[in-house]
Design a protein around this motif. Sequence first.
Motif, PDB file in Angstrom:
ATOM      1  N   GLY A 105       3.132  22.375  10.097  1.00 27.54           N
ATOM      2  CA  GLY A 105       1.999  21.527  10.629  1.00 27.54           C
ATOM      3  C   GLY A 105       0.901  22.166   9.849  1.00 27.54           C
ATOM      4  O   GLY A 105       0.919  23.361   9.432  1.00 27.54           O
ATOM      5  N   HIS A 118       1.161  22.622  16.090  1.00 21.09           N
ATOM      6  CA  HIS A 118       0.945  21.151  15.734  1.00 21.09           C
ATOM      7  C   HIS A 118       1.958  21.003  14.562  1.00 21.09           C
ATOM      8  O   HIS A 118       1.528  21.087  13.566  1.00 21.09           O
ATOM      9  CB  HIS A 118      -0.485  20.779  15.521  1.00 21.09           C
ATOM     10  N   ASP A 134       3.277  18.174  12.133  1.00 23.73           N
ATOM     11  CA  ASP A 134       2.921  16.945  11.506  1.00 23.73           C
ATOM     12  C   ASP A 134       3.806  16.564  10.278  1.00 23.73           C
ATOM     13  O   ASP A 134       3.869  15.357   9.788  1.00 23.73           O
ATOM     14  CB  ASP A 134       1.523  16.888  11.182  1.00 23.73           C
ATOM     15  N   VAL A 145       2.869  12.387   8.803  1.00 19.21           N
ATOM     16  CA  VAL A 145       1.888  11.729   9.700  1.00 19.21           C
ATOM     17  C   VAL A 145       1.237  11.063   8.512  1.00 19.21           C
ATOM     18  O   VAL A 145       0.527  11.865   7.888  1.00 19.21           O
ATOM     19  CB  VAL A 145       1.186  12.798  10.656  1.00 19.21           C
ATOM     20  N   ASN A 197      -2.870   8.186  11.229  1.00 22.04           N
ATOM     21  CA  ASN A 197      -2.104   9.110  12.269  1.00 22.04           C
ATOM     22  C   ASN A 197      -0.930   8.513  12.974  1.00 22.04           C
ATOM     23  O   ASN A 197      -0.711   8.681  14.120  1.00 22.04           O
ATOM     24  CB  ASN A 197      -3.238   9.417  13.170  1.00 22.04           C
TER      25      ASN A 197
END
Length: 192
Positions: free
Chosen positions: A47, A52, A54, A74, A78
Amino acid sequence: MAMKQQLMIILVVYAWSVASDVSHLVNQQHQEKHSPANPYVFSYQAGRAPGHVDRQHTEVSDGSGVIRGAFSYVDPKNQVRTVQYVADENGFHPQLSHQLEDSAAVKAAKRRHFEAYNRIAQEHASHTPGQASLAAAPHASAAVAHATQKHLSAFERIAAEHAAIGAQQEAQRLALAAQSEHGEVEDGQYHP
């Protein structure tokens, strides 16, 4: 001093002979057998910010050359996008979890392409392939029409002259063949 020089020469010769002998490396390469692929599994998550995730990737190989995996990311909107795949002797086979959407620019380009394609298809629908539409064909001016006629007349005159010359040469060849002692004609050529 002479002893040191002799010792140095011996060491140099020995080092050179050891360094130049690579036969043991060549033999090892031929003796190695290819073992079957080893099965493996790997996975990671990453991330841009701590805590986080992603993007992630997981892959599994069964050792027979078939690899299965999935990766997620992502996108700029988003949205989480996932691609599952199989890679085998027939290639790479992805399956998307989402439909790809064209951007406004791509949609406009496709629309213009299909409009042009359909217009050209309609223009050519009633014509023989390879023939241009007579309405779209350029029209010759009086000067072009005169030059075209002059060219065609000259072409016909030259073609007739060449035909006459060819007939004359063929008659001469046949007459010469008839006069020959042997009268042999091979491959259309006279050979005395």
